[in-house]
Design a protein around this motif. Structure first.
Motif, short mmCIF file in Angstrom:
data_model
loop_
_atom_site.label_atom_id
_atom_site.label_comp_id
_atom_site.label_asym_id
_atom_site.label_seq_id
_atom_site.Cartn_x
_atom_site.Cartn_y
_atom_site.Cartn_z
N ARG A 123 -18.09 24.76 -39.40
CA ARG A 123 -19.46 24.44 -38.97
C ARG A 123 -20.48 25.21 -39.82
NH1 ARG A 123 -21.78 24.02 -32.85
NH2 ARG A 123 -23.93 23.69 -33.50
N PRO A 130 -22.66 33.51 -35.72
CA PRO A 130 -22.74 32.20 -36.41
C PRO A 130 -24.18 31.75 -36.66
CG PRO A 130 -21.05 32.12 -34.71
CD PRO A 130 -21.71 33.47 -34.58
N PRO A 162 -10.74 24.37 -37.65
CA PRO A 162 -11.73 24.30 -36.55
C PRO A 162 -11.60 25.46 -35.56
CG PRO A 162 -10.62 22.19 -36.86
CD PRO A 162 -9.91 23.16 -37.75
N ASN A 196 -11.69 28.44 -36.29
CA ASN A 196 -12.62 29.49 -36.73
C ASN A 196 -14.05 29.06 -36.40
OD1 ASN A 196 -14.31 31.28 -38.00
ND2 ASN A 196 -13.18 31.30 -39.94
N THR A 197 -14.63 29.70 -35.40
CA THR A 197 -15.99 29.33 -35.00
C THR A 197 -17.02 30.37 -35.45
OG1 THR A 197 -15.60 30.41 -32.87
CG2 THR A 197 -15.23 28.02 -32.98
N ARG A 198 -16.56 31.39 -36.23
CA ARG A 198 -17.49 32.44 -36.69
C ARG A 198 -17.99 32.16 -38.10
NH1 ARG A 198 -13.72 37.37 -34.67
NH2 ARG A 198 -14.71 37.74 -32.66
#
Ligand code: ZN
Length: 458
Positions: free
Chosen positions: A424, A384, A416, A418-420
Motif C-alpha cells: 500500500r 504508514p 499484503p 506487510n501493512t507498515r
C-alpha cells in the motif's frame, strides 16, 4: 542513533590537487546544466568572470574527515549550509560582467560529492558501513536537502549573469519530464514468507496453525515468490521494474545472510515479463573483492549495473572494484538509516575514486528511499500515514533540480501481510511520483540518457 561499533586504521594522506577538485566539480555542473559555459568559473588567480573565494584550500592539505561547521544562509527560500564560507561577506555579488562568490563552493561541493568524510572517517557500523550517525548530514541535519544542487544553483545565477545564457536543469526523455524515477527491487528472499508466522505459531504452542503453515509451505508457492506480481504493480504506472538478483545462497562467512534461493538452479527470473531488467545484487564481500564480484556476475548474463547487498560500500576499495568488473552503473549509495541524499546530490554522478585520484568511470545513481529505512528496529519507525508526507519534500527537491528519484522496494514487502512498509505504501509513493510528472526509467536507461552527448541547452 546506534553508536558505531568498529573503527578502521587511519589512512595515509592522499592529497587531491586543487585542479582535480575543480575539474571534478565543474564536470558535474556541466552534466546538471547541459551546455553550461563552465570555463568562466574559477579562483581569483585565473581572473575568471565568476570568481570563487579560495576559502577551503587548506582543508584538503590534511586528512581530517570533517571541516569547520557550515554557515547557514538562505538561498531561493531554503536555509542551506555553506561549508568554507566567509559569513561576513554577501554570498553573491553581481558586478558589471563579473560575479564574486564569498563561499568556496568548489571545495564545499567536492567535499560532499566525493564522499570525503567517508574516506577519511574511521567509523563503521556492524556491517562495516559508514554510519549515518557519523555524517555531516546527520550532525547538521541536512540529509533531506541536495545541498550540492543548491551550490550549483548559486553558480547558475552567476553564470547567467556574466554570459547572458539562461540555464535550465536537465530534463528527461523526449517529453522533457522534470525528473526521473528509478524503481528497483533487491531480491534477497523468495522462499521465506512462511517462516516468521510459523515460528510465532510454534512459540505460542499453536500446533494446528503451525501444521497448516508447514503444509502450505510444502504444497504452495511462497508469498514472497512474487516477482511477476511486483513487475505488474510497477507496470500500473507505466514503470519498469529493475530486479537486483543475488547469486549466492545462505550465510556469508561473517554470518550475514545472502539469498534464500539458488539463482543458477531456479531460473525463476526467466518467467518475468520481457520489459523487466535484471542486474546484479553483489553478495556480502563482493564490494571489496573484484574477482568474487566478477565470478558472481557471470551467473547473470548482461548485468550492466550493480547494487551491493546490505548497501555494503567501502569508499577506499569499492570504486576500483566496480571499475575492474566493468559495470556501467551502481545504485548502492544511500544511507540505510535515513532517506535522502548521502552525497547531498540528487542527480547521477561519478563517485570519486580516492585510490586512483580521479572520478570513477561508472555512474552512481544514488539511492534515496529504501523500504526498510522507513520502518525497522534499527532505522526509522514511521507510521504508514507518515511515509509519503516524509518523502514528498525529498521528491520535490529532486524535481526542482531535474534529478532522479531512486526507490528500492524489496519484493518481500509486496506481501499484503506487510501493512507498515508494504504494497500500500509503495503504491502511494508511485501514484505521487506519477502525479508529479516523473519519467520512470530503468538504471540502464538513465545511464544511456545521462552519458549521451549533451544536447544544446534550449
Ligand atoms: Zn539485499
Amino acid at each position: 542513533m546506534p553508536t558505531p561499533i568498529s573503527t578502521l586504521p587511519p589512512l595515509a594522506a592522499t592529497p587531491v590537487p586543487a585542479e582535480i577538485r575543480l575539474r571534478y566539480v565543474l564536470e558535474h555542473f556541466a552534466l546538471a546544466y547541459p551546455g553550461a559555459l563552465i570555463s568562466v568559473i574559477g579562483y581569483a588567480d585565473t581572473q575568471p568572470l565568476v570568481e570563487i573565494a579560495a576559502a577551503g584550500e587548506a582543508f584538503f592539505e590534511e586528512v581530517k574527515p570533517y571541516p569547520a561547521a557550515p554557515n547557514w544562509r538562505e538561498w531561493q527560500g531554503q536555509q542551506i549550509p555553506f561549508f568554507f564560507d566567509q559569513p561576513e561577506k554577501p554570498l553573491l555579488v553581481l558586478q558589471a560582467e563579473k560575479a564574486v562568490i564569498a563561499a568556496d563552493l568548489i571545495s564545499a561541493a567536492f567535499y560532499l560529492l566525493s564522499g570525503w568524510q567517508e574516506y577519511f572517517s574511521s567509523e563503521r557500523d556492524r556491517h562495516g558501513r559508514f554510519p549515518y550517525a557519523a555524517s555531516v548530514q546527520y550532525k547538521y541535519g541536512f540529509v533531506a536537502l541536495p545541498v550540492v544542487n543548491y551550490y550549483f544553483d548559486v553558480l547558475r545565477v552567476a553564470i547567467e549573469h556574466v554570459s547572458g545564457q539562461p540555464l535550465r536543469p536537465r530534463r528527461w526523455g523526449s517529453q522533457k519530464a522534470p525528473f526521473a524515477a528509478f524503481i528497483s527491487h533487491d531480491v534477497d528472499n523468495l522462499r521465506s514468507a512462511w517462516k516468521a508466522p510459523a515460528k510465532a505459531a510454534w512459540q505460542q504452542r499453536q500446533f494446528g496453525r503451525f501444521g497448516r503453515l508447514l503444509w502450505q509451505h510444502l504444497t504452495q508457492p511462497d508469498a514472497w515468490d512474487n516477482l511477476e506480481a511486483v513487475a505488474a504493480a510497477t507496470a500500473q504506472y507505466e514503470a519498469e521494474s529493475t530486479f537486483f538478483l543475488l547469486s549466492v545462497k545462505g550465510r556469508a562467512a561473517n554470518g550475514t545472510p545472502n539469498a534464500d534461493y539458488k539463482l543458477a538452479e531456479s531460473k525463476f527470473w526467466q518467467r518475468l515479463p520481457a520489459q523487466c531488467t535484471l542486474e546484479l545484487h553483489g553478495s556480502i564481500g563482493t564490494s571489496t573483492d573484484a574477482q568474487m564480484l566478477r565470478d558472481e556476475d557471470e551467473e547473470i548474463l548482461d548485468a550492466l549495473g550493480v547494487r551491493f547487498h546490505y548497501l555494503s560500500w567501502d569508499s577506499a576499495q569499492t570504486p576500483t572494484t566496480v571499475e575492474k568488473c566493468g559495470f556501467l552503473f551502481d545504485s548502492t549509495l544511500g544511507f540505510a538509516e535515513h532517506y535522502g541524499f548521502r552525497h547531498s546530490y540528487c542527480q547521477p554522478f561519478y563517485p570519486f575514486n580516492f585510490e586512483r585520484g580521479r572520478a570513477a568511470n561508472f555512474l552512481e545513481i544514488p539511492l534515496n528511499v529504501m523500504d526498510a529505512t522507513l520502518h525497522h528496529p534499527h532505522y526509522l519507525q514511521l507510521a504508514p500515514a507518515e511515509i509519503l508526507p516524509a518523502l514528498a519534500p525529498v521528491f520535490a527537491e529532486i524535481k526542482r533540480f531535474g534529478g532522479v528519484a531512486s526507490v528500492l522496494w524489496h519484493n518481500e514487502n509486496f506481501d499484503p501481510a506487510n501493512t507498515r512498509n508494504g504494497p500500500r505504501q509503495f503504491h502511494e509513493i508511485m501514484a505521487h511520483l506519477q502525479a508529479e510528472g516523473a519519467a520512470f526509467r530503468t538504471g540502464r536507461d538513465i545511464w544511456q540518457e545521462f552519458t549521451a552527448e549533451p544536447a544544446a541547452n534550449s
